[in-house]
Design an enzyme around this catalytic site. Sequence first.
Site, PDB file in Angstrom:
ATOM      1  N   SER A 264       0.835  -1.201   0.000  1.00 18.49           N
ATOM      2  CA  SER A 264       0.000   0.000   0.000  1.00 18.49           C
ATOM      3  C   SER A 264       0.871   1.253   0.000  1.00 18.49           C
ATOM      4  CB  SER A 264      -0.880   0.008   1.250  1.00 18.49           C
ATOM      5  OG  SER A 264      -0.064   0.248   2.385  1.00 18.49           O
ATOM      6  N   LYS A 265       0.201   2.378  -0.208  1.00 20.33           N
ATOM      7  CA  LYS A 265       0.910   3.653  -0.200  1.00 20.33           C
ATOM      8  C   LYS A 265       1.544   3.884   1.175  1.00 20.33           C
ATOM      9  CE  LYS A 265      -0.070   8.569  -0.871  1.00 20.33           C
ATOM     10  NZ  LYS A 265       0.700   8.878   0.297  1.00 20.33           N
ATOM     11  N   ARG A 266       0.828   3.440   2.210  1.00 25.09           N
ATOM     12  CA  ARG A 266       1.362   3.593   3.573  1.00 25.09           C
ATOM     13  C   ARG A 266       2.711   2.893   3.741  1.00 25.09           C
ATOM     14  NH1 ARG A 266      -3.103   2.946   6.967  1.00 25.09           N
ATOM     15  NH2 ARG A 266      -2.100   1.333   8.209  1.00 25.09           N
TER      16      ARG A 266
END
Length: 506
Positions: A264-266
């Site tokens: 994910s972007k996280r």
Amino acid sequence: MESNVRVRFAPSPTGPLHIGGVRTALYNYLFAKKHQGTFVLRIEDTDQTRYVANAEKYIIDALNWCNIPFDEGPNKNEKFGPYKQSERKEIYKKYANKLIDTGRAYICFDTSEALDEHRKQHEAAGKTFIYNWHNREKGNLINSLVLTNEEVESRINAGENYVIRFKTPQDRILELKDEIRGEIRINTNTLDDKILFKGDGMPTYHLANIVDDHLMKISHVIRGEEWLPSMPLHVLLYEAFEWETPKFAHLPLLLKPVGKGKLSKRDGDKLGFPVFPLAYENLETREVSRGYKEDGYFADAFVNMLAFLGWNPGTEQELFTLENLIEEFDLKRVSKSGAKFSPEKVSWFQQQYMQTRNDEELTALYLPILKEKGVEKDKEFVKKVVSLIKERAVFVKDFWELSSYFFETPTNYEEKAVKKNWKEGTSELMTELVTIINTIEDFSSENTEKQVKEWISSKEIGFGKVMQPLRLSLVGKLAGPHLFDIIAMIGKKETITRIENATKNL
Ligand code: GLU
């Protein structure tokens, strides 16, 4: 000659393209080119609530940056166009009606409140509500299977909202074939009657996707694993329309560096790597996400890295040009299990590609950076610098840090290194070295090395005693390429100035 192989990349323009999406596009591209086929871009924008204005342009820019352009798509060879689903609205209703006429779909008037109520009641009884053969004709649900034709017509004429659902066949075992996963068996009784056409006059993804794949003569559907659960419905839709079914290949997920869960972007933010090909500005929040391009990655290094996330050639070779990838790519060598993303591997690919770039090209990229720093040096000098430092560089943006001392006299000296290497007697040694250097006529790297080393030997001291302080004087730290290459580059006068500066300051 073009073959019948036609594949498509069909993103929904809901934001920037995640690298998982870019990989899907890449595999489609490689497969198409390998088989002399056609790579189609179709924008799936039927869900207007999730539409994001700059996303379509972003997708096209990203494909172009990766050097994997589409053959047909919006504003390009629109042979089966338009290639944006929102511009194909009129097409889908006709096909939904066709399925109603043949008894493969039906009209439902259930309001969302009524469906919520059914859901709640089921939950209270510890069950899950599924709209399908269990209940569609029991009388609790209001649809064209239980109403008379007249009733259906009068409700529609009265402007009542309705959706069209697929009537999933009952009691069948579907035997599906996926090019990567092999045979998959599904009992149709476990499926729900998915909505094909919505109350807002738009088709759902399922209907639009199948109709378009058919009309655009798609031969192979290569897409992410998250669409695998839709495959039974899609195959049943082809059957219901009596259309030839394309072949399916579902690509493995991209996993977090730790190996579990979707990347994910996280994860990127946490570990300091981009998850998007290009930087992206969220139009609402104005938040800007990093991109591989802007971070300084070469597009071919990025593409090579992506190709290996889920595929391998079956040999030890890891470096592949796009042409090589096209030759070698095979769906049979795409893995079933998720592909773990590794930030280290991304840097490794980038560094490898840096070494294959020629000095001329890298110089052209470095010159504007030097100009910004106010440095004016002729191109040949810069080219030589580049040739000396590139093996230590991962990005072009590292060049300045690795080479500023070729252009500027150092004013700072790395403290720790000074402590360790600038001892009593060092200044005297350096002063003596200046007199030796002064006498050297041929200031080539080889000759200065020979002369200086001879002098050190004659003094019967260790090389380190001179070489380390000399490096500190010239570079400011204990880093950089071969010291005599640096000396030859900066010249006699500057070499002496720097040794004298260091002797004065340290
Ligand atoms: N529009 C879908 C997506 O956003 C396409 C899925 C497919 O390729 O069928 O990924």
